[in-house]
Design an enzyme around this catalytic site. Sequence first.
Site, PDB file in Angstrom:
ATOM      1  N   ARG A 145       7.527  26.342  11.552  1.00 50.79           N
ATOM      2  CA  ARG A 145       8.450  26.311  10.406  1.00 50.79           C
ATOM      3  C   ARG A 145       7.924  27.171   9.269  1.00 50.79           C
ATOM      4  O   ARG A 145       8.689  27.792   8.548  1.00 50.79           O
ATOM      5  CB  ARG A 145       8.671  24.860   9.955  1.00 50.79           C
ATOM      6  CG  ARG A 145       9.538  24.095  10.957  1.00 50.79           C
ATOM      7  CD  ARG A 145       9.397  22.607  10.797  1.00 50.79           C
ATOM      8  NE  ARG A 145       9.841  22.140   9.503  1.00 50.79           N
ATOM      9  CZ  ARG A 145       9.444  20.996   8.957  1.00 50.79           C
ATOM     10  NH1 ARG A 145       8.619  20.204   9.595  1.00 50.79           N
ATOM     11  NH2 ARG A 145       9.918  20.631   7.791  1.00 50.79           N
TER      12      ARG A 145
ATOM     13  N   ARG B  79       3.284  12.898   5.692  1.00 54.97           N
ATOM     14  CA  ARG B  79       4.636  12.625   5.185  1.00 54.97           C
ATOM     15  C   ARG B  79       5.289  11.526   6.011  1.00 54.97           C
ATOM     16  O   ARG B  79       5.222  11.498   7.228  1.00 54.97           O
ATOM     17  CB  ARG B  79       5.504  13.887   5.260  1.00 54.97           C
ATOM     18  CG  ARG B  79       6.981  13.577   4.992  1.00 54.97           C
ATOM     19  CD  ARG B  79       7.745  14.732   4.454  1.00 54.97           C
ATOM     20  NE  ARG B  79       8.071  15.740   5.442  1.00 54.97           N
ATOM     21  CZ  ARG B  79       8.802  16.828   5.162  1.00 54.97           C
ATOM     22  NH1 ARG B  79       9.249  17.041   3.935  1.00 54.97           N
ATOM     23  NH2 ARG B  79       9.054  17.713   6.096  1.00 54.97           N
TER      24      ARG B  79
ATOM     25  N   LYS C  32      10.004  20.021  -2.427  1.00 53.51           N
ATOM     26  CA  LYS C  32      11.371  20.272  -2.912  1.00 53.51           C
ATOM     27  C   LYS C  32      12.175  18.978  -2.988  1.00 53.51           C
ATOM     28  O   LYS C  32      12.837  18.698  -3.980  1.00 53.51           O
ATOM     29  CB  LYS C  32      12.127  21.237  -1.981  1.00 53.51           C
ATOM     30  CG  LYS C  32      11.490  22.589  -1.820  1.00 53.51           C
ATOM     31  CD  LYS C  32      12.302  23.481  -0.886  1.00 53.51           C
ATOM     32  CE  LYS C  32      12.421  22.942   0.525  1.00 53.51           C
ATOM     33  NZ  LYS C  32      11.153  22.846   1.264  1.00 53.51           N
TER      34      LYS C  32
ATOM     35  N   ARG D 172      18.558  29.112   2.930  1.00 49.29           N
ATOM     36  CA  ARG D 172      17.281  29.374   3.599  1.00 49.29           C
ATOM     37  C   ARG D 172      17.252  30.778   4.183  1.00 49.29           C
ATOM     38  O   ARG D 172      16.246  31.175   4.748  1.00 49.29           O
ATOM     39  CB  ARG D 172      17.109  28.377   4.733  1.00 49.29           C
ATOM     40  CG  ARG D 172      16.111  27.273   4.438  1.00 49.29           C
ATOM     41  CD  ARG D 172      15.931  26.482   5.719  1.00 49.29           C
ATOM     42  NE  ARG D 172      14.786  25.662   5.735  1.00 49.29           N
ATOM     43  CZ  ARG D 172      14.757  24.399   5.324  1.00 49.29           C
ATOM     44  NH1 ARG D 172      15.819  23.846   4.779  1.00 49.29           N
ATOM     45  NH2 ARG D 172      13.658  23.701   5.445  1.00 49.29           N
TER      46      ARG D 172
ATOM     47  N   ARG E 178       8.688  12.311  10.904  1.00 53.16           N
ATOM     48  CA  ARG E 178       9.759  13.129  11.476  1.00 53.16           C
ATOM     49  C   ARG E 178       9.285  13.873  12.724  1.00 53.16           C
ATOM     50  O   ARG E 178       8.159  14.332  12.771  1.00 53.16           O
ATOM     51  CB  ARG E 178      10.243  14.141  10.434  1.00 53.16           C
ATOM     52  CG  ARG E 178      11.326  13.575   9.529  1.00 53.16           C
ATOM     53  CD  ARG E 178      11.582  14.435   8.331  1.00 53.16           C
ATOM     54  NE  ARG E 178      11.692  15.865   8.637  1.00 53.16           N
ATOM     55  CZ  ARG E 178      11.917  16.788   7.713  1.00 53.16           C
ATOM     56  NH1 ARG E 178      12.072  16.440   6.452  1.00 53.16           N
ATOM     57  NH2 ARG E 178      11.991  18.057   8.044  1.00 53.16           N
TER      58      ARG E 178
HETATM   59  P1  ADP Z   1      11.763  20.447   4.827  1.00 51.67           P
HETATM   60  O1  ADP Z   1      12.168  19.547   3.701  1.00 51.67           O
HETATM   61  O2  ADP Z   1      10.513  20.001   5.482  1.00 51.67           O
HETATM   62  O3  ADP Z   1      11.728  21.903   4.443  1.00 51.67           O
HETATM   63  P2  ADP Z   1      14.459  20.123   5.743  1.00 51.67           P
HETATM   64  O4  ADP Z   1      14.788  18.693   5.779  1.00 51.67           O
HETATM   65  O5  ADP Z   1      14.942  20.926   4.578  1.00 51.67           O
HETATM   66  O6  ADP Z   1      12.884  20.289   5.912  1.00 51.67           O
HETATM   67  O7  ADP Z   1      14.960  20.837   7.063  1.00 51.67           O
HETATM   68  C1  ADP Z   1      14.618  20.366   8.348  1.00 51.67           C
HETATM   69  C2  ADP Z   1      15.211  21.300   9.389  1.00 51.67           C
HETATM   70  O8  ADP Z   1      16.657  21.296   9.272  1.00 51.67           O
HETATM   71  C3  ADP Z   1      14.825  22.765   9.252  1.00 51.67           C
HETATM   72  O9  ADP Z   1      13.580  23.056   9.872  1.00 51.67           O
HETATM   73  C4  ADP Z   1      16.000  23.458   9.945  1.00 51.67           C
HETATM   74  O10 ADP Z   1      15.900  23.362  11.351  1.00 51.67           O
HETATM   75  C5  ADP Z   1      17.188  22.597   9.511  1.00 51.67           C
HETATM   76  N1  ADP Z   1      17.795  23.104   8.272  1.00 51.67           N
HETATM   77  C6  ADP Z   1      17.865  22.462   7.070  1.00 51.67           C
HETATM   78  N2  ADP Z   1      18.483  23.219   6.153  1.00 51.67           N
HETATM   79  C7  ADP Z   1      18.808  24.393   6.779  1.00 51.67           C
HETATM   80  C8  ADP Z   1      19.441  25.590   6.353  1.00 51.67           C
HETATM   81  N3  ADP Z   1      19.866  25.784   5.091  1.00 51.67           N
HETATM   82  N4  ADP Z   1      19.604  26.580   7.278  1.00 51.67           N
HETATM   83  C9  ADP Z   1      19.203  26.419   8.546  1.00 51.67           C
HETATM   84  N5  ADP Z   1      18.583  25.324   8.998  1.00 51.67           N
HETATM   85  C10 ADP Z   1      18.384  24.311   8.125  1.00 51.67           C
HETATM   86  P1  ADP Z   2       9.996  19.368   1.094  1.00 48.39           P
HETATM   87  O1  ADP Z   2      11.294  18.710   0.728  1.00 48.39           O
HETATM   88  O2  ADP Z   2       9.726  20.621   0.321  1.00 48.39           O
HETATM   89  O3  ADP Z   2       9.840  19.568   2.562  1.00 48.39           O
HETATM   90  P2  ADP Z   2       8.780  16.798   0.369  1.00 48.39           P
HETATM   91  O4  ADP Z   2       9.321  16.519  -0.979  1.00 48.39           O
HETATM   92  O5  ADP Z   2       9.318  16.016   1.497  1.00 48.39           O
HETATM   93  O6  ADP Z   2       8.821  18.381   0.675  1.00 48.39           O
HETATM   94  O7  ADP Z   2       7.179  16.606   0.307  1.00 48.39           O
HETATM   95  C1  ADP Z   2       6.354  16.836   1.461  1.00 48.39           C
HETATM   96  C2  ADP Z   2       5.238  15.794   1.516  1.00 48.39           C
HETATM   97  O8  ADP Z   2       4.324  15.996   0.423  1.00 48.39           O
HETATM   98  C3  ADP Z   2       5.728  14.352   1.374  1.00 48.39           C
HETATM   99  O9  ADP Z   2       4.877  13.531   2.132  1.00 48.39           O
HETATM  100  C4  ADP Z   2       5.580  14.067  -0.124  1.00 48.39           C
HETATM  101  O10 ADP Z   2       5.409  12.674  -0.390  1.00 48.39           O
HETATM  102  C5  ADP Z   2       4.318  14.857  -0.452  1.00 48.39           C
HETATM  103  N1  ADP Z   2       4.312  15.397  -1.814  1.00 48.39           N
HETATM  104  C6  ADP Z   2       5.380  15.818  -2.558  1.00 48.39           C
HETATM  105  N2  ADP Z   2       4.959  16.315  -3.751  1.00 48.39           N
HETATM  106  C7  ADP Z   2       3.611  16.214  -3.754  1.00 48.39           C
HETATM  107  C8  ADP Z   2       2.596  16.570  -4.710  1.00 48.39           C
HETATM  108  N3  ADP Z   2       2.899  17.157  -5.888  1.00 48.39           N
HETATM  109  N4  ADP Z   2       1.311  16.337  -4.362  1.00 48.39           N
HETATM  110  C9  ADP Z   2       0.992  15.785  -3.166  1.00 48.39           C
HETATM  111  N5  ADP Z   2       1.895  15.430  -2.235  1.00 48.39           N
HETATM  112  C10 ADP Z   2       3.193  15.637  -2.515  1.00 48.39           C
END
Ligand code: ADP
Ligand code: ADP
Length: 215
Positions: free
Chosen positions: A171, A127, A13, A88, A160
Amino acid sequence: MKIVMLGAPGAGKGTQAKRIAEKYGIPHVSTGDIFRANIKNGTDLGKEAKTYMDEGKLVPDELTVRILLDRVAQDDCKNGYVLDGFPRTIPQAEVLDGELKKLNEKIDFAINVDVPDDNIVNRMGGRRACLKCGATYHMTHLPPKTEGICDSCGSELVLRDDDKPETVKKRLAVYHEQTQPLIDFYSKQGVLKTVDGTVDAEDVFRAITDILDKN
Ligand code: ADP
Ligand code: ADP
Ligand code: ZN
């Protein structure tokens, strides 16, 4: 243009939201990035959010919604935004909807980046994140130009705290239980678009821009 990114943690995302923001000139709004910036700066909000994040749990809706609404009320969000990691939960989506309705506005696209759980666990270990600008990389799939350094801002990249395998599994469970129902929520509004998130990031982005440009 107002866009919501849906998908499991690690689906890509953030990677796609950054590209969308750049191409369409709208801000990338990530609640996770806002929380991490607060943790880094040692604010009260950061201290509270960290207790949930480290456990792989969601930060409570009330707090999260307040932060998000403050952010999208800022001037740069006037012409739209791409939301990454919000909503979320159904209650978060309902509050956002209610606020938009008051302004006679709505979410135009909910882009669901679809990636199976098995791929996710694999991806998260590799990541690396920049806590300064929010950029993410992958050690093998999307490496930075210089190892350990952010291409965009030159800061050091980190693994992270919540990307350890045990926390990733928690998660994912939270995702299936609380976030996946949003796919149905936006489908009913007629704005859901699903893309295959397992292909190269470039190809995912092409699929997304095809959708945004055609509609
Ligand atoms: P990822 O990109 O791996 O999905 P995020 O950076 O979006 O992770 O979120 C990391 C953490 O921050 C989540 O696991 C949650 O604890 C918190 N968080 C982020 N956005 C929200 C939301 N909209 N509602 C509740 N918790 C959130
Ligand atoms: P989210 O915001 O949904 O948690 P991220 O954008 O941070 O996800 O991506 C999660 C991990 O996967 C990162 O290490 C990123 O560089 C990698 N990644 C993102 N898109 C792709 C893809 N299309 N193929 C392989 N790895 C990817
Ligand atoms: Zn950076």
